[in-house]
Motif scaffolding. Structure first.
Motif, PDB file in Angstrom:
ATOM      1  N   PRO A  85     -17.493   2.987  12.146  1.00  0.00           N
ATOM      2  CA  PRO A  85     -18.184   4.592  12.287  1.00  0.00           C
ATOM      3  C   PRO A  85     -16.758   5.290  11.917  1.00  0.00           C
ATOM      4  O   PRO A  85     -16.881   6.399  11.469  1.00  0.00           O
ATOM      5  CB  PRO A  85     -18.833   4.679  13.608  1.00  0.00           C
ATOM      6  CG  PRO A  85     -19.206   3.261  13.919  1.00  0.00           C
ATOM      7  CD  PRO A  85     -18.340   2.458  13.493  1.00  0.00           C
ATOM      8  N   THR A  86     -15.789   5.069  12.789  1.00  0.00           N
ATOM      9  CA  THR A  86     -14.502   5.736  12.489  1.00  0.00           C
ATOM     10  C   THR A  86     -14.022   5.933  10.752  1.00  0.00           C
ATOM     11  O   THR A  86     -13.666   7.028  10.424  1.00  0.00           O
ATOM     12  CB  THR A  86     -13.241   5.232  13.363  1.00  0.00           C
ATOM     13  OG1 THR A  86     -13.787   5.365  14.579  1.00  0.00           O
ATOM     14  CG2 THR A  86     -12.012   6.259  13.143  1.00  0.00           C
ATOM     15  N   VAL A  87     -14.256   4.651  10.227  1.00  0.00           N
ATOM     16  CA  VAL A  87     -13.704   4.624   8.852  1.00  0.00           C
ATOM     17  C   VAL A  87     -14.512   5.484   7.910  1.00  0.00           C
ATOM     18  O   VAL A  87     -14.095   6.065   7.378  1.00  0.00           O
ATOM     19  CB  VAL A  87     -13.703   2.938   8.390  1.00  0.00           C
ATOM     20  CG1 VAL A  87     -13.624   3.112   7.040  1.00  0.00           C
ATOM     21  CG2 VAL A  87     -12.646   2.269   9.168  1.00  0.00           C
ATOM     22  N   LEU A  88     -15.810   5.172   8.394  1.00  0.00           N
ATOM     23  CA  LEU A  88     -16.999   6.084   7.368  1.00  0.00           C
ATOM     24  C   LEU A  88     -16.789   7.488   7.618  1.00  0.00           C
ATOM     25  O   LEU A  88     -17.033   8.265   6.960  1.00  0.00           O
ATOM     26  CB  LEU A  88     -18.304   5.536   7.559  1.00  0.00           C
ATOM     27  CG  LEU A  88     -18.429   3.996   7.400  1.00  0.00           C
ATOM     28  CD1 LEU A  88     -19.914   3.706   7.522  1.00  0.00           C
ATOM     29  CD2 LEU A  88     -18.231   3.752   5.904  1.00  0.00           C
ATOM     30  N   ARG A  89     -16.747   7.941   8.987  1.00  0.00           N
ATOM     31  CA  ARG A  89     -16.612   9.176   9.318  1.00  0.00           C
ATOM     32  C   ARG A  89     -15.196   9.984   8.820  1.00  0.00           C
ATOM     33  O   ARG A  89     -15.182  11.092   8.257  1.00  0.00           O
ATOM     34  CB  ARG A  89     -16.793   9.401  10.711  1.00  0.00           C
ATOM     35  CG  ARG A  89     -16.782  10.860  11.417  1.00  0.00           C
ATOM     36  CD  ARG A  89     -17.167  10.979  12.655  1.00  0.00           C
ATOM     37  NE  ARG A  89     -16.266  10.469  13.523  1.00  0.00           N
ATOM     38  CZ  ARG A  89     -16.368   9.169  14.194  1.00  0.00           C
ATOM     39  NH1 ARG A  89     -17.454   8.709  14.111  1.00  0.00           N
ATOM     40  NH2 ARG A  89     -15.296   8.662  15.001  1.00  0.00           N
TER      41      ARG A  89
END
Length: 441
Positions: free
Chosen positions: A236-240
């Motif tokens: 989620p951190t990567v995508l956000r």
């Protein structure tokens, strides 16, 4: 800002002897995994005879390359799984698991009965084994690249990262050498009947050795420096927070993955079955090109550590490839050993600058806390979409137009050139992927 030669994020620098040992062990495992994965492309013609025969007794490369491409469907899933555990638990154990999974699946391909023995079940089981290979490969590139770059001193990040593609090329050289040797000592009939299985069977002991070496590795200084911190789910951190860099990495990888699977999966079968080059000559010509890249990659890597990543990638490779792709492809179509060797050599010289600095440029796009996940996901998506089906696409294009595969490579180079123009320069930065704000600098 860290002190010179100190890794970012407050990590204590590893002694030079420890760095060399760690990167060597990681490179050996990387070599083993990519050697296993590329065997399918080298022996695609023999696999076609055994698993995809057509009624008139000949073989078709189309279903063989379709099975090759299917293995890439699960690569992104493998990237998600291995990337998650690699960023949460560590690089060492995750890389070891990826390697042993690849070795087991490759060994299974070597022992599968052919279509004459078990009928339609043979290609089905082959596809299952290829899918398992793809899942395992999803965890290799991101983890191995992160490991190499995170152990590097600041002024040698590019050189350390270049071992990613150097060992991939070395694996290709080993595969082509095995293919050339088997072609020299076995008849075409014997090679198609059973000889092609030999390298697949050797992968299990190779995998066990690589698994042992990886379990003896220590975690990187950067990862250990962050182990006490609070860790969320990396994906989620990567995508956000890092989706622009994910898109840049995908764009940068389009040319690299197209070139890799054109040279090591499409050409070995195409030059033999469609152009008429003898199998032994094809392997020998390929080995000339790979040897040239093995010499040039570390030299360009060291040079890029001095002048930066963008100039070698932009001027040294992608722009030149746009111009010379079609003339080089015409050399391959000429159908002689000399023209094929020259074609492989030209591609090696043109693409070595990019190959020498690409891995580090990609790794620097993500901070340590999500580097394994970010690299794995972006790389796997790019390879799945633009690489895995490259042999199938090129086979179809070659049937529809003489120069169509060359124009496909030109298009890939243009897309990567656009992505490279958006890439910031980080060669002189002591903190290439700042964890303070989560942005690549």
């Amino acid at each position: 800002m860290t002190e010179p030669n100190h890794p970012p994020n407050g990590a204590a620098p590893a002694p030079p002897a420890v760095r060399r040992k760690a990167v060597l062990a990681a490179s050996i495992g990387n070599f083993v995994e990519w050697f296993e994965f590329t065997l399918y492309g080298f022996f695609a013609a023999a696999i076609a005879v055994n698993f995809f025969p057509v009624p008139d007794g000949t073989s078709s490369l189309i279903p063989t390359f379709a099975a090759f491409g299917i293995s890439f469907v699960l690569r992104p899933l493998g990237a998600l799984v291995f990337g998650h555990f690699g960023d949460r638990l560590g690089r060492r154990g995750t890389l070891a698991a990826s390697l042993i999974g690849m070795s087991a699946a490759t060994f299974v391909i070597g022992v599968l009965p052919n279509a004459d023995t078990i009928g339609v079940l043979a290609p089905i089981l082959l596809i299952v084994a290829r899918v398992a290979q793809g899942f395992s490969a999803g965890g290799e590139f991101g983890g191995a690249t992160a490991y190499m770059v995170e152990y590097a001193p600041e002024h040698r990040r590019n050189f350390f990262g270049s071992w990613q593609f150097f060992t991939q090329m070395l694996a290709g050289l080993a595969g082509s050498a095995v293919g050339a040797s088997l072609s020299a000592v076995l008849s075409e009939q014997a090679l198609n009947a059973w000889g092609w299985r030999i390298p697949f069977l050797l992968t299990l002991p190779l995998g066990v050795i690589g698994f042992y070496l990886r379990l003896r590795l220590d975690e990187t200084p950067q990862f250990k420096a962050e182990q006490g911190g609070e860790r969320g789910a990396p994906l989620p951190t990567v995508l956000r927070e890092h989706w622009p860099n994910v898109l840049k990495v995908i764009g940068l990888m389009i040319t690299g993955t197209t070139f890799f699977y054109m040279v090591q999966a499409f050409f070995p079968a195409f030059l033999v079955e469609q152009v008429g080059l003898a199998r032994g000559q094809m392997f020998a010509a390929m080995m000339i090109g790979i040897c040239a890249q093995l010499v040039l990659i570390p030299l360009w890597a060291l040079y890029a550590d001095r002048i930066g990543r963008r100039r070698p990638m932009l001027v040294g490779s992608l722009a030149v490839l746009v111009v010379c792709a079609v003339p080089t492809y015409l050399l391959f179509l000429h159908g002689t050993f000399g023209s094929a060797a020259l074609g492989y050599l030209v591609l090696a010289v043109v693409l070595a600058p990019m190959t020498g600095c690409l891995a580090t440029a990609l790794a620097e796009s993500f901070p340590t806390s999500v580097r394994y996940s970010g690299l794995s996901v972006a790389y796997s998506v790019s390879v799945s979409v633009f690489g895995g089906f490259t042999p199938l696409i090129l086979s179809a294009l070659a049937a529809s137009g003489r120069l169509a595969p060359a124009y496909y490579l030109v298009g890939a180079a243009v897309l990567s050139l656009m992505a490279a123009l958006l890439l910031p320069e980080s060669a002189q930065s002591s903190d290439p992927a700042s964890d303070r704000d989560g942005a690549a600098v």
